[in-house]
Design an enzyme around this catalytic site. Sequence first.
Site, PDB file in Angstrom:
ATOM      1  N   ASP A 196      -6.259 -30.289   3.737  1.00 52.67           N
ATOM      2  CA  ASP A 196      -4.722 -29.844   3.729  1.00 52.67           C
ATOM      3  C   ASP A 196      -3.898 -30.549   4.430  1.00 52.67           C
ATOM      4  O   ASP A 196      -4.138 -30.189   5.573  1.00 52.67           O
ATOM      5  CB  ASP A 196      -4.676 -28.397   3.358  1.00 52.67           C
ATOM      6  CG  ASP A 196      -3.018 -27.300   3.324  1.00 52.67           C
ATOM      7  OD1 ASP A 196      -2.620 -28.418   3.513  1.00 52.67           O
ATOM      8  OD2 ASP A 196      -3.194 -26.627   3.332  1.00 52.67           O
ATOM      9  N   TYR A 219      -8.124 -18.595  12.128  1.00 51.08           N
ATOM     10  CA  TYR A 219      -7.853 -18.079  10.288  1.00 51.08           C
ATOM     11  C   TYR A 219      -7.111 -19.278  10.693  1.00 51.08           C
ATOM     12  O   TYR A 219      -5.845 -19.799  10.755  1.00 51.08           O
ATOM     13  CB  TYR A 219      -7.630 -16.981   9.755  1.00 51.08           C
ATOM     14  CG  TYR A 219      -6.919 -16.839   8.289  1.00 51.08           C
ATOM     15  CD1 TYR A 219      -8.094 -17.482   7.363  1.00 51.08           C
ATOM     16  CD2 TYR A 219      -6.118 -17.081   8.110  1.00 51.08           C
ATOM     17  CE1 TYR A 219      -7.847 -17.337   6.182  1.00 51.08           C
ATOM     18  CE2 TYR A 219      -5.562 -17.472   6.867  1.00 51.08           C
ATOM     19  CZ  TYR A 219      -6.227 -17.725   5.659  1.00 51.08           C
ATOM     20  OH  TYR A 219      -6.710 -18.024   4.721  1.00 51.08           O
ATOM     21  N   LYS A 249      -8.165 -21.114   3.653  1.00 53.28           N
ATOM     22  CA  LYS A 249      -9.610 -20.802   3.462  1.00 53.28           C
ATOM     23  C   LYS A 249     -10.445 -22.661   3.228  1.00 53.28           C
ATOM     24  O   LYS A 249      -9.835 -23.031   3.360  1.00 53.28           O
ATOM     25  CB  LYS A 249     -10.378 -19.777   1.781  1.00 53.28           C
ATOM     26  CG  LYS A 249      -9.794 -18.247   1.173  1.00 53.28           C
ATOM     27  CD  LYS A 249     -11.378 -18.548   2.168  1.00 53.28           C
ATOM     28  CE  LYS A 249     -11.095 -16.392   2.011  1.00 53.28           C
ATOM     29  NZ  LYS A 249     -12.306 -15.930   2.491  1.00 53.28           N
TER      30      LYS A 249
HETATM   31  C1  F6R Z   1      -4.355 -19.007   1.361  1.00 48.67           C
HETATM   32  C2  F6R Z   1      -2.941 -19.746   1.666  1.00 48.67           C
HETATM   33  C3  F6R Z   1      -1.937 -19.048   2.075  1.00 48.67           C
HETATM   34  C4  F6R Z   1      -1.227 -18.551   2.674  1.00 48.67           C
HETATM   35  C5  F6R Z   1      -0.243 -17.927   2.526  1.00 48.67           C
HETATM   36  C6  F6R Z   1       0.551 -17.571   3.947  1.00 48.67           C
HETATM   37  O1  F6R Z   1      -5.275 -19.841   1.743  1.00 48.67           O
HETATM   38  O2  F6R Z   1      -2.779 -20.920   2.514  1.00 48.67           O
HETATM   39  O3  F6R Z   1      -1.880 -18.228   0.834  1.00 48.67           O
HETATM   40  O4  F6R Z   1      -2.215 -17.669   3.602  1.00 48.67           O
HETATM   41  O5  F6R Z   1       0.656 -18.377   1.247  1.00 48.67           O
HETATM   42  O6  F6R Z   1       0.296 -18.606   4.967  1.00 48.67           O
HETATM   43  P1  F6R Z   1       1.858 -18.597   5.853  1.00 48.67           P
HETATM   44  O7  F6R Z   1       0.656 -17.906   6.972  1.00 48.67           O
HETATM   45  O8  F6R Z   1       1.670 -20.214   6.226  1.00 48.67           O
HETATM   46  O9  F6R Z   1       3.029 -18.026   6.098  1.00 48.67           O
HETATM   47 MG    MG Z   2      -2.108 -25.133   2.970  1.00 49.06          MG
HETATM   48 MG    MG Z   3      -5.844 -25.642   0.257  1.00 51.07          MG
END
Ligand code: F6R
Ligand code: MG
Ligand code: MG
Length: 367
Positions: free
Chosen positions: A12, A230, A233
């Site tokens: 990603d 974190y 995933k």
């Molecule tokens: C799950 C994922 C998304 C982010 C969520 C919050 O793997 O990538 O669900 O965890 O959109 O993202 P931030 O913390 O970047 O605003």
């Molecule tokens: Mg992402």
């Molecule tokens: Mg992804």
Amino acid sequence: MSKITFSAIKADVGGFPGHTNVHPELLEVARKNLEGKDILEDFHVTHCGDDLELLMTHRHGEDSEEVHALAWDTFKKATEKAKELGLYGAGQDMLSDAFSGNVKGMGPGIAEMEFTPRKGEPVVAFMMDKTEPGAFNLPIFKMFADPFNTAGLVIDPSLHGGFRFEIWDIKKSERIFMETPEEMYDILALIGAKGRFVIKRVYPKGKKLPNDELVAVISTEKLYQIAGEYVGKDDPVALVRSQSGLPALGEVLEPFAHAFLVSGWMRGSHNGPIMPVGVKDAICTRFDGPPRVISLGFQVKDGKMGEAADLFDDPAFDPVREESANIASYMRRHGPFEPHRLPLEEMEYTTLPGVMKNLEGRFESVE
Ligand code: F6R
Ligand code: MG
Ligand code: MG
């Protein structure tokens, strides 16, 4: 016949918008960077959700420094483009600055399989977004070990002997080899705990294929262990060979006729149903999901991948998509409650501990 290696390497490197999808210009940058490279026999670039997926065939074996360097360079160029376009989380999975010979442990996910191609060699690449490597435990087990899924295990003498599974304990960095059908219950005792024990590879038993080469491989990187915090995933990929003594293509796809629950989804913190989709629908919208899986089929010839067949882009999978959407609604109604939200020990690797920390010191003992 000389061996070939099928490599799936993904990262990603920026979402569009949010964490839903990959911008078409990133796909373009990746294609341009792989085009005309002598070290590759062939390649296919696609995406699942916000993950940029590089599928490549070559003759340099697994863990080839040249191939990994090319993948790393491709992700770097895509990251630059993501920054230029202001995409979300540009460079998210590029956890290291310096390439040192292998992309393992640097952020990207990898599944590689070196094998001697048979006369007809169907290979399926599965790619998932918003979930973790253990999400492949159930479908891979069903393909290679469940007689209710794979008719060949019962009625084809060449599958009847079963398969050999390499299972990793991803917390302890240990592995164990186990065989079906003899050790089926013990295998399930482990892989039912999909956050800890993951199927890494599957091998045939009893010299069915040249050199007993592997028939399936799954990426098992754990981003939080690499990054120490974190960062999403792991959004795993898997490669599976099929037919002629292996599960038929339809037996390889059949486990996905069920919207089984996986962990990931919003903020990597929720259980939700997997949704098998064609590439055009591999966009994680509702509550950043539900977790998606795509599958591309190739008929490998002379090291070339040839055309990609978008295998879940098929009305036969409409009912499971509807099942998945309905389960998504059902799970969502639990809001922040378990078992929609993951159990506490799995939340350790999310942003929740930051919230819990603020409550420290406010707990009083009770008699
Ligand atoms: C799950 C994922 C998304 C982010 C969520 C919050 O793997 O990538 O669900 O965890 O959109 O993202 P931030 O913390 O970047 O605003
Ligand atoms: Mg992402
Ligand atoms: Mg992804």
